[in-house]
Scaffold this active site. Structure first.
Site, PDB file in Angstrom:
ATOM      1  CG  ASP A   1     -88.469  26.970  17.270  1.00  0.00           C
ATOM      2  OD1 ASP A   1     -88.042  27.026  16.461  1.00  0.00           O
ATOM      3  OD2 ASP A   1     -89.034  25.755  18.000  1.00  0.00           O
TER       4      ASP A   1
ATOM      5  CG  PHE B   1     -89.050  21.021  16.849  1.00  0.00           C
ATOM      6  CD1 PHE B   1     -88.473  20.556  14.998  1.00  0.00           C
ATOM      7  CD2 PHE B   1     -88.494  20.797  18.320  1.00  0.00           C
ATOM      8  CE1 PHE B   1     -87.697  19.348  15.535  1.00  0.00           C
ATOM      9  CE2 PHE B   1     -87.440  20.215  18.363  1.00  0.00           C
ATOM     10  CZ  PHE B   1     -87.186  19.336  17.015  1.00  0.00           C
TER      11      PHE B   1
ATOM     12  CE1 TYR C   1     -80.040  21.361  16.430  1.00  0.00           C
ATOM     13  CE2 TYR C   1     -79.708  22.368  18.480  1.00  0.00           C
ATOM     14  CZ  TYR C   1     -79.999  21.910  17.523  1.00  0.00           C
ATOM     15  OH  TYR C   1     -81.094  21.318  18.047  1.00  0.00           O
ATOM     16  CE  LYS C   2     -82.592  22.074  13.932  1.00  0.00           C
ATOM     17  NZ  LYS C   2     -84.007  22.527  14.549  1.00  0.00           N
TER      18      LYS C   2
ATOM     19  NE  ARG D   1     -86.153  17.269   8.169  1.00  0.00           N
ATOM     20  CZ  ARG D   1     -85.979  18.022   9.254  1.00  0.00           C
ATOM     21  NH1 ARG D   1     -86.613  18.668   9.754  1.00  0.00           N
ATOM     22  NH2 ARG D   1     -84.501  17.251   9.994  1.00  0.00           N
TER      23      ARG D   1
HETATM   24  C1  LIG Z   1     -83.521  22.136  15.524  1.00  0.00           C
HETATM   25  C2  LIG Z   1     -85.335  22.501  16.396  1.00  0.00           C
HETATM   26  C3  LIG Z   1     -85.601  22.294  17.812  1.00  0.00           C
HETATM   27  C4  LIG Z   1     -84.830  22.229  18.646  1.00  0.00           C
HETATM   28  O1  LIG Z   1     -84.178  22.313  19.900  1.00  0.00           O
HETATM   29  P1  LIG Z   1     -83.043  22.222  21.008  1.00  0.00           P
HETATM   30  O2  LIG Z   1     -83.642  22.705  22.281  1.00  0.00           O
HETATM   31  O3  LIG Z   1     -81.639  22.695  20.796  1.00  0.00           O
HETATM   32  O4  LIG Z   1     -83.112  20.402  20.713  1.00  0.00           O
HETATM   33  C5  LIG Z   1     -86.270  22.992  18.735  1.00  0.00           C
HETATM   34  N1  LIG Z   1     -87.574  23.855  17.440  1.00  0.00           N
HETATM   35  C6  LIG Z   1     -87.250  23.747  16.374  1.00  0.00           C
HETATM   36  C7  LIG Z   1     -88.148  23.965  15.267  1.00  0.00           C
HETATM   37  C8  LIG Z   1     -85.992  22.892  15.792  1.00  0.00           C
HETATM   38  O5  LIG Z   1     -86.624  22.865  14.207  1.00  0.00           O
END
Ligand SMILES: *Cc1c(COP(=O)(O)O)cnc(C)c1O
Length: 409
Positions: A209, A132, A234-235, A383
């Site tokens: 992560d 990411f 939030y997911k 997705r």
């Molecule tokens: C959604 C997501 C993030 C988001 O990071 P934020 O700091 O909440 O914006 C980070 N890493 C992965 C793998 C994600 O899917």
């Protein structure tokens, strides 16, 4: 053509978790199928009342006394709820704070400090080009800040980092490895246990992560001896837009880890207002500033629902949902040229299914117009995110039927 609606109805009837789908705030107007619970989960039922209650009684009633009444320890208490339901972590190793990005930075720096304190020669950070963006940017920033070198691993579209690639990348120079448990694009599930062992055998540490695995499959943080993990709420945790993140730091690292954002809320006895920073004991040391109490109300509600359903049952339904989605897509005429970019085997399949075709940006716009809400990733991927607690099999069949009518016309 198979009767997918009937198939889906049978699957819904047999679904042990079917009652949970009706336990979310009333479906939005005109939404036929919500396929983006992997980016923003739905609000759980009863949350409007819980929020109102919090504002009226806790905040409005307790006022500043609320901090003495328990808010101060919410980062750890709600962290423990996440640890138990989502991470497979015993209490005292998880906190809620900040965003994933910020916690990633703090944990990475803390682990690097532990490794390099023992061995200054370890000056490499290992990461993969498919991770990411925020993970890559944070690690790049740390390399620049601390004078460390980056070792990049290249990954294929539909595959994430494999144990062999990890073994080739780590050495006596490695300080820290940062990978995602589930690839945000393809949904590929990395072999988190074997890779963690490989990194440990090389004398380094690994930060996982778990944004795209949390709440949709077991993680096994303690059982697999993870060093640290980070993720957002939030997911699949349904914590709401911008909800705070969580950090897991294994107990064995608590005494030596030192995160760099030394704020008063992570200090031992913050209200002493004393000179000099001394970290709080345990995982609390990861907190920097005042905890986001209001935002933790929805996080707690979402995670309680996961705890009630049980993560193994959630994973089983997740696989059934993605199985159905893949079967439907497989039944489409090959002339439509829709490419599957997610792993087929259950072991490596996450909670979403990624499809690709050159015109999918336009297709996605048309789907949104028709009330089917997946998400689009440039240049050509859609997705299909299937949140097991809120998505029904009927929704999968119906949403993909609309998609078929858009792309097959
Ligand atoms: C959604 C997501 C993030 C988001 O990071 P934020 O700091 O909440 O914006 C980070 N890493 C992965 C793998 C994600 O899917």
């Amino acid at each position: 053509m198979a009767d997918w609606a009937a198939r889906a109805a049978d699957l819904d009837a047999a679904d042990r978790l079917r009652s949970s789908a009706s336990r979310f705030v009333d479906r939005a107007d005109g939404v036929v199928a919500y396929f983006d619970g992997n980016s923003l989960g739905r609000p759980v039922d009863g949350l409007p009342e819980r929020m109102a209650e919090f504002v009226r009684h806790d905040w409005g009633g307790e006022l500043i006394r609320g901090w003495d009444g328990g808010w101060m320890s919410w980062p750890e208490t709600i962290g423990d709820v996440i640890g138990a339901a989502v991470l497979g972590a015993t209490p005292g190793q998880t906190v809620v704070a900040d965003s994933t990005t910020v916690l990633l930075y703090k944990l990475a720096r803390a682990l690097i400090a532990v490794v390099r304190c023992a061995d200054r020669g370890r000056d490499e950070l290992v990461l993969d080009a498919g991770n990411f963006p925020t993970d890559r940017y944070v690690v790049e920033g740390i390399a620049a800040e601390c004078g460390l070198r980056l070792r990049w691993i290249d990954v294929h579209d539909t595959v994430g980092v494999t144990p062999d690639q990890a073994r080739d990348a780590v050495s006596e120079r490695t300080a820290l490895v940062v990978f995602s448990h589930v690839d945000y694009r393809s949904g590929y599930v990395a072999e988190i246990g074997p890779i963690t062992d490989i990194v440990h055998d090389a004398g380094a540490m690994v930060l996982w992560d778990t944004c795209h695995s949390a709440g949709v499959m077991p993680i096994g943080a303690d059982a697999l001896h993870l060093d640290a993990a980070v993720g957002c709420s939030y997911k699949y945790l349904n914590g709401g837009p911008g909800a705070p993140a969580y950090a897991y730091l294994a107990r064995r690292h608590h005494d030596r880890a030192r995160q760099p954002i030394q704020g008063w809320m992570g200090r031992r006895d913050p209200f002493a207002m004393a000179p000099g920073y001394e970290p709080a004991a345990g995982v609390r040391q990861l907190v920097s500033g005042t905890p986001p109490i209001v935002s933790m109300v929805p996080v707690r509600a979402g995670v309680e629902m996961i705890a009630e359903a049980g993560i193994d049952a959630i994973r089983a339904k997740s696989l059934d949902l993605t199985d159905l989605a893949m079967e439907i897509v497989d039944s489409w005429p090959s002339g439509w040229e829709v490419e599957l970019r997610s792993p087929r085997d259950h072991e490596h399949r996450g909670g979403h299914v990624t499809l690709a075709r050159a015109d999918f940006e336009l297709v996605n716009q048309e789907l949104w117009r028709r009330g089917v809400i997946p998400d689009f990733r440039r240049p050509d991927e859609i997705r299909i995110g299937l949140a097991p607690l809120s998505t029904t099999f009927a929704e999968v069949a119906c949403g993909l039927d609309v998609m078929a009518s858009v792309i097959g016309r």
